[in-house]
Motif scaffolding. Sequence first.
Motif, short mmCIF file in Angstrom:
data_model
loop_
_atom_site.label_atom_id
_atom_site.label_comp_id
_atom_site.label_asym_id
_atom_site.label_seq_id
_atom_site.Cartn_x
_atom_site.Cartn_y
_atom_site.Cartn_z
N UNK A 1 0.83 -1.20 0.00
CA UNK A 1 0.00 0.00 0.00
C UNK A 1 0.87 1.26 0.00
N UNK A 2 1.98 1.23 0.73
CA UNK A 2 2.88 2.39 0.74
C UNK A 2 3.46 2.62 -0.65
N UNK A 3 3.84 1.56 -1.31
CA UNK A 3 4.36 1.70 -2.68
C UNK A 3 3.28 2.24 -3.61
N UNK A 4 2.06 1.80 -3.40
CA UNK A 4 0.94 2.30 -4.20
C UNK A 4 0.75 3.79 -4.00
N UNK B 1 -4.31 7.89 -5.59
CA UNK B 1 -5.45 7.14 -5.07
C UNK B 1 -5.02 6.06 -4.08
N UNK B 2 -3.74 5.70 -4.12
CA UNK B 2 -3.25 4.72 -3.16
C UNK B 2 -3.41 5.18 -1.73
N UNK B 3 -3.30 6.49 -1.50
CA UNK B 3 -3.48 7.03 -0.15
C UNK B 3 -4.92 6.87 0.33
N UNK B 4 -5.85 7.05 -0.59
CA UNK B 4 -7.26 6.90 -0.24
C UNK B 4 -7.58 5.43 0.01
N UNK B 5 -7.04 4.54 -0.83
CA UNK B 5 -7.28 3.11 -0.65
C UNK B 5 -6.76 2.63 0.70
N UNK B 6 -5.57 3.12 1.08
CA UNK B 6 -5.00 2.72 2.37
C UNK B 6 -5.89 3.21 3.52
N UNK B 7 -6.35 4.45 3.42
CA UNK B 7 -7.16 5.03 4.50
C UNK B 7 -8.52 4.36 4.58
N UNK B 8 -9.01 3.82 3.46
CA UNK B 8 -10.31 3.15 3.45
C UNK B 8 -10.29 1.84 4.23
N UNK C 1 -3.61 12.57 6.39
CA UNK C 1 -2.83 11.50 7.02
C UNK C 1 -1.83 10.86 6.07
N UNK C 2 -1.83 11.29 4.83
CA UNK C 2 -0.88 10.74 3.85
C UNK C 2 0.56 11.06 4.24
N UNK C 3 0.76 12.11 5.03
CA UNK C 3 2.10 12.49 5.47
C UNK C 3 2.82 11.32 6.13
N UNK C 4 2.11 10.52 6.91
CA UNK C 4 2.74 9.41 7.63
C UNK C 4 3.15 8.29 6.67
N UNK C 5 2.42 8.14 5.58
CA UNK C 5 2.80 7.14 4.58
C UNK C 5 4.19 7.44 4.02
N UNK C 6 4.39 8.71 3.66
CA UNK C 6 5.65 9.10 3.04
C UNK C 6 6.78 9.20 4.06
N UNK C 7 6.44 9.49 5.32
CA UNK C 7 7.48 9.53 6.36
C UNK C 7 8.07 8.14 6.59
#
Length: 212
Positions: free
Chosen positions: A33-36, A42-49, A128-134
């Motif tokens: 999911x992080x790679x997505x 849209x990967x950020x939305x899919x992860x949060x869903x 919350x996408x900030x944490x994905x990239x961190x």
Amino acid sequence: MDTFSNPVFCALAVFFTVLFLLNLRSFLKIVPSLWDCVIRWKGNISLEDSIQLARSRSWIAAILFVPFCLVVYSYDLYSPAFLDGMSPTLRLAVVSGVLAAYLLLRAFLNWQLEMHRFGTPVFSAANRSFYNYCIILFFFIFASGAILRVFGCEESLLRSVLLWEITISYVIYCFRRGQIFASVCNPFSTFLYLCSLELIPTSALVLSAKLF
């Protein structure tokens, strides 16, 4: 900077390494999911869903906070003049405090936005996408720094390389976050959201390193 000659740093490194290994399964679950999130917004939305993936992401990000601070300190990525003369332990505490304050400021601004937008899923994913990239950034600069040191890279050059990596990663993150906002906002609103939510906290962090 010989960070891990300090027993406090060694203890922190060992503790959080063990804690991360205990949660390795959760980390491996979120890696796809992080790679997505990197290759498409849209990967950020899919992860949060996914409640499970979002919780795992948040927990891994929390675990990596102190290791991230150790990396920042070890490579002098945040080194304002007011840190000069402090003991290594106090310097690490101040660096950690500054980064924690940065996160709190971001959280406050995001909370204000979510209040005005009633916490819509798209805005929550953007905030919350900030944490994905961190999480991605931590492993990237950790590996890069270790490799460059093994090959005897000078500390000043190593620091410059890592700062450029952080800058490029941040630009990619802002671009993806802008795409998320743009999916529900007009271009002008997207620009305003990015300026208020990114320019204010990040400028404060950079200026604190340059002016103090």
